[in-house]
Write a protein that holds these residues in place. Sequence first.
Motif, PDB file in Angstrom:
ATOM      1  N   GLN A  40      28.829 -35.976  11.562  1.00  0.00           N
ATOM      2  CA  GLN A  40      29.178 -37.343  11.227  1.00  0.00           C
ATOM      3  C   GLN A  40      27.955 -38.264  11.109  1.00  0.00           C
ATOM      4  N   TRP A  41      26.796 -37.724  11.389  1.00  0.00           N
ATOM      5  CA  TRP A  41      25.557 -38.513  11.391  1.00  0.00           C
ATOM      6  C   TRP A  41      25.141 -38.834   9.955  1.00  0.00           C
ATOM      7  N   GLY A  42      24.691 -40.063   9.723  1.00  0.00           N
ATOM      8  CA  GLY A  42      24.306 -40.480   8.385  1.00  0.00           C
ATOM      9  C   GLY A  42      23.079 -39.779   7.844  1.00  0.00           C
ATOM     10  N   ASP A  43      22.182 -39.344   8.707  1.00  0.00           N
ATOM     11  CA  ASP A  43      20.952 -38.659   8.271  1.00  0.00           C
ATOM     12  C   ASP A  43      21.065 -37.140   8.350  1.00  0.00           C
ATOM     13  N   PHE A  44      22.290 -36.627   8.425  1.00  0.00           N
ATOM     14  CA  PHE A  44      22.459 -35.168   8.532  1.00  0.00           C
ATOM     15  C   PHE A  44      21.892 -34.460   7.303  1.00  0.00           C
ATOM     16  N   ALA A  45      22.240 -34.956   6.107  1.00  0.00           N
ATOM     17  CA  ALA A  45      21.741 -34.332   4.882  1.00  0.00           C
ATOM     18  C   ALA A  45      20.227 -34.501   4.758  1.00  0.00           C
ATOM     19  N   ARG A  46      19.720 -35.677   5.148  1.00  0.00           N
ATOM     20  CA  ARG A  46      18.285 -35.902   5.052  1.00  0.00           C
ATOM     21  C   ARG A  46      17.515 -34.974   5.982  1.00  0.00           C
ATOM     22  N   PHE A  47      18.046 -34.758   7.181  1.00  0.00           N
ATOM     23  CA  PHE A  47      17.374 -33.872   8.133  1.00  0.00           C
ATOM     24  C   PHE A  47      17.235 -32.472   7.552  1.00  0.00           C
ATOM     25  N   TRP A  48      18.316 -31.891   7.037  1.00  0.00           N
ATOM     26  CA  TRP A  48      18.244 -30.526   6.520  1.00  0.00           C
ATOM     27  C   TRP A  48      17.435 -30.453   5.224  1.00  0.00           C
ATOM     28  N   GLU A  49      17.447 -31.541   4.446  1.00  0.00           N
ATOM     29  CA  GLU A  49      16.608 -31.559   3.248  1.00  0.00           C
ATOM     30  C   GLU A  49      15.132 -31.463   3.625  1.00  0.00           C
ATOM     31  N   GLN A  50      14.712 -32.220   4.643  1.00  0.00           N
ATOM     32  CA  GLN A  50      13.308 -32.202   5.039  1.00  0.00           C
ATOM     33  C   GLN A  50      12.937 -30.880   5.714  1.00  0.00           C
ATOM     34  N   VAL A  51      13.897 -30.258   6.407  1.00  0.00           N
ATOM     35  CA  VAL A  51      13.625 -28.935   6.986  1.00  0.00           C
ATOM     36  C   VAL A  51      13.355 -27.927   5.878  1.00  0.00           C
ATOM     37  N   VAL A  52      14.197 -27.925   4.839  1.00  0.00           N
ATOM     38  CA  VAL A  52      14.052 -26.952   3.759  1.00  0.00           C
ATOM     39  C   VAL A  52      12.806 -27.238   2.927  1.00  0.00           C
ATOM     40  N   ARG A  53      12.531 -28.492   2.660  1.00  0.00           N
ATOM     41  CA  ARG A  53      11.349 -28.809   1.844  1.00  0.00           C
ATOM     42  C   ARG A  53      10.063 -28.476   2.594  1.00  0.00           C
ATOM     43  N   TRP A  54      10.061 -28.608   3.933  1.00  0.00           N
ATOM     44  CA  TRP A  54       8.857 -28.222   4.675  1.00  0.00           C
ATOM     45  C   TRP A  54       8.659 -26.720   4.658  1.00  0.00           C
ATOM     46  N   ALA A  55       9.741 -25.959   4.786  1.00  0.00           N
ATOM     47  CA  ALA A  55       9.613 -24.502   4.884  1.00  0.00           C
ATOM     48  C   ALA A  55       9.593 -23.819   3.531  1.00  0.00           C
ATOM     49  N   GLY A  56      10.084 -24.472   2.486  1.00  0.00           N
ATOM     50  CA  GLY A  56      10.246 -23.806   1.195  1.00  0.00           C
ATOM     51  C   GLY A  56       8.937 -23.358   0.572  1.00  0.00           C
ATOM     52  N   LYS A  57       9.046 -22.393  -0.291  1.00  0.00           N
ATOM     53  CA  LYS A  57       7.879 -21.838  -0.984  1.00  0.00           C
ATOM     54  C   LYS A  57       7.376 -22.828  -2.031  1.00  0.00           C
ATOM     55  N   PRO A  58       6.082 -23.066  -2.091  1.00  0.00           N
ATOM     56  CA  PRO A  58       5.567 -23.975  -3.122  1.00  0.00           C
ATOM     57  C   PRO A  58       5.745 -23.373  -4.506  1.00  0.00           C
ATOM     58  N   SER A  59       5.839 -24.233  -5.480  1.00  0.00           N
ATOM     59  CA  SER A  59       6.032 -23.767  -6.853  1.00  0.00           C
ATOM     60  C   SER A  59       4.804 -23.001  -7.332  1.00  0.00           C
ATOM     61  N   GLN A  60       5.043 -22.056  -8.209  1.00  0.00           N
ATOM     62  CA  GLN A  60       3.948 -21.222  -8.699  1.00  0.00           C
ATOM     63  C   GLN A  60       3.060 -22.042  -9.616  1.00  0.00           C
ATOM     64  N   SER A  61       1.759 -21.842  -9.458  1.00  0.00           N
ATOM     65  CA  SER A  61       0.796 -22.596 -10.252  1.00  0.00           C
ATOM     66  C   SER A  61       0.857 -22.151 -11.710  1.00  0.00           C
ATOM     67  N   ALA A  62       0.676 -23.125 -12.618  1.00  0.00           N
ATOM     68  CA  ALA A  62       0.731 -22.825 -14.048  1.00  0.00           C
ATOM     69  C   ALA A  62      -0.640 -22.573 -14.642  1.00  0.00           C
ATOM     70  N   ASP A  63      -1.677 -22.668 -13.841  1.00  0.00           N
ATOM     71  CA  ASP A  63      -3.023 -22.487 -14.391  1.00  0.00           C
ATOM     72  C   ASP A  63      -3.548 -21.075 -14.180  1.00  0.00           C
ATOM     73  N   CYS A  64      -2.695 -20.146 -13.834  1.00  0.00           N
ATOM     74  CA  CYS A  64      -3.120 -18.751 -13.657  1.00  0.00           C
ATOM     75  C   CYS A  64      -2.039 -17.834 -14.214  1.00  0.00           C
ATOM     76  N   GLU A  65      -2.422 -16.929 -15.063  1.00  0.00           N
ATOM     77  CA  GLU A  65      -1.481 -16.011 -15.713  1.00  0.00           C
ATOM     78  C   GLU A  65      -1.866 -14.571 -15.372  1.00  0.00           C
ATOM     79  N   ILE A  66      -0.842 -13.755 -15.053  1.00  0.00           N
ATOM     80  CA  ILE A  66      -1.062 -12.357 -14.688  1.00  0.00           C
ATOM     81  C   ILE A  66      -0.453 -11.475 -15.779  1.00  0.00           C
ATOM     82  N   LEU A  67      -1.252 -10.582 -16.338  1.00  0.00           N
ATOM     83  CA  LEU A  67      -0.815  -9.645 -17.368  1.00  0.00           C
ATOM     84  C   LEU A  67      -0.936  -8.236 -16.810  1.00  0.00           C
ATOM     85  N   THR A  68       0.036  -7.400 -17.101  1.00  0.00           N
ATOM     86  CA  THR A  68       0.033  -6.022 -16.596  1.00  0.00           C
ATOM     87  C   THR A  68       0.232  -5.047 -17.746  1.00  0.00           C
ATOM     88  N   ASP A  69      -0.330  -3.864 -17.572  1.00  0.00           N
ATOM     89  CA  ASP A  69      -0.216  -2.800 -18.574  1.00  0.00           C
ATOM     90  C   ASP A  69      -0.096  -1.472 -17.833  1.00  0.00           C
TER      91      ASP A  69
END
Length: 696
Positions: free
Chosen positions: A383-412
């Motif tokens: 019932q807490w008003g910041d319930f969604a905000r709390f879990w959002e900040q937990v996930v954003r702190w732990a989540g994987k950072p987005s993959q960088s676009a300035d490096c490309e990997i090619l395989t053969d």
Amino acid sequence: AENNRAETMTYVAGPGFVRVYDVDGAGQGVARALQEAGINTIRGEVSELPDELPRLLDVDAIVLVNTPVQHFTMAQQEMLCRYVNDLGGGLIMVGGPDSFGAGGWIGSPVGSILPVDLDPPQKKQLPLGALVLVIDHSGSMTGEKVEMCKAAAAGAVRLLSQRDHVGIIVFDAVSEWVVSLGPALDKEGIFHRISQIGAGGGTVMGPAMREAFAALKDSRHAIKHVILLTDGQTADPDLCARLGEDMGAAGITVSTVAIGQGAYTELLHNIAVAAQGRFYPVENPANIPEIFIKEAQVVRRSMIVEQTFTPQVVYSLSEILNGIPALPALDGYVLTGPKGGLNQVVLSSNEADPILATCQSGLGRCVAFTSSADSRWAAQWIQWGDFARFWEQVVRWAGKPSQSADCEILTDVEGQETTVRVEAFDAEGRFLQLASIDGQVLTPEMKSQTLQLTQTGPGQYAAQFRAPASGSYIVNVQYRKAEDVARGEGTPSSPLNGARSANAIVTIPFAPEFRDLTDNAPLLKEVSEMTHGRVLPLESDPNEVNLYDSAGLQFPETHLPLVQPLMLAWIALFLTDVAVRRVILDARAKLRRAIAWVTATTRQEKDERIARLQARSQKLRAQWAAGAADGVFAKRYDGGQQYQGDTIGSEPRGAEPPTAKPTAPEPAKPKPAPQSTHIDQLLQARHKRARGDPKG
């Protein structure tokens, strides 16, 4: 055929999402809160968790809500650890009555990367449990059955706290304790003794149940539980039924596991009912470990604390608490302990037990929230008003950072060799200078291999690795740009700052030899001709072509050159001939020398013995001479000499008179003439007769 099916996987950069896994809908509140916060979230049952690591590449974070360990295979647990440590993903575990230590995660791979101690030191008087495993290892349990039982027993012991007690009894015609009932302190030693269990002979279950009953009935454990695993084919069913009733009356619960289709299910079911346990009919031995793990949780140490409290902020600088003024009360949590090191406790209970803790694990992050996210313990939080905000900040702190676009990997891929090329460039297409770059390959078996990348040009790097097995290989590259290091990012004190990552997937659908879809008929024909065989058409029936017809078969001949063996034999004979002709051996002379040596040795021994005897004789003579030198018989007398010493008479000598006390000297008196002795008288008579004296 092996090459009738192929699969591949492509990694496309884009917005990720969060996966929430639970049991019986316990994670619905967290999933709803994340969706309200604008985070793409997918909720599912634990059974939907994939078994392959590449399928988690697009997942930014995984949330496990009140999930017990028995729903996860060991491969899935290893996969979650690789997902966090090597791919930089986020793992969030939310509490409940079946989570953390209460859910059996003690000693698991996932438990090792969490920021809390799942088996903390005991701070309060909590009930202890005792578990006795009674395992049938008779002849009917050979093979896969007994191996599954050993694996299940080890898994059950692994889940227990170090303060819980465990014992293991095995039985066939006789019963014995493999592990005596005691604290589960030395789990490695228990695992070693479990691994030595083998198959035996007949089946007599009663004595084993009696020993388990005797060990538990007088113990002071709050929870006493027995797991009985057998096919029930015993020679004493009546005794077993009575023991089940007695154990139930003594407060000991017994769960029975019936193995195989021919198990005596009625007896085992009656024992479980009488002892207030559970009955498991099992036809597939692969299900035994899951049952053991589930039953082991019956006796785990009670790690649930149910009391109302307000969480206390321990680390106010955590990004998770940004903008959150006050926290509502919670009604319970799973007991854990602080892990120390780089693990940070953010919120704690009024007894300083961790409620929210965070840590960096490898390239990823982990969060532990030991209370629940539903109405069981978090009714006010929902019932807490910041319930969604709390879990959002937990996930954003732990989540994987987005993959960088300035490096490309090619395989053969060429055969079993895979070439990896990395190109780093900016938004304008110019190559970037990297300060450091590290590569890693994750195999389908969840093993990690280091990828040695070497620079081949400006912003270009290359490496190779072998991919012998089919499956998906993940190429993970961690790098830092030179300009980031120049600005002070990624310093040695904080090596993860400024680090960027890039991933690629290499899929090997089948072994390289299956890529060639045509046959090599000329080679097969040549082999047939070389071996004097036949080439059969594909449409021919093997039963009609007489594959083993020996008509016209030529037996192979092998020519063995004998030059070397004959040369060696000739050399041996030549040397023997020279020795016989040139070397003269006089056997008689050798014999004489031997006899002379033996004789000399014997004579030397005799001479030494005689010399020792002579020396001993001379020593004794010397001792006698020294002792008699002053005696009566040692003195010599002449005829005209008067004897001045004592004489030996025919009468025994009397005792000498006592020595008088010394007195004052008296005047000297003339000495009287000495009285002549009998010898003197004889000598004087003889002298007179010689002189012609008539008186003599």
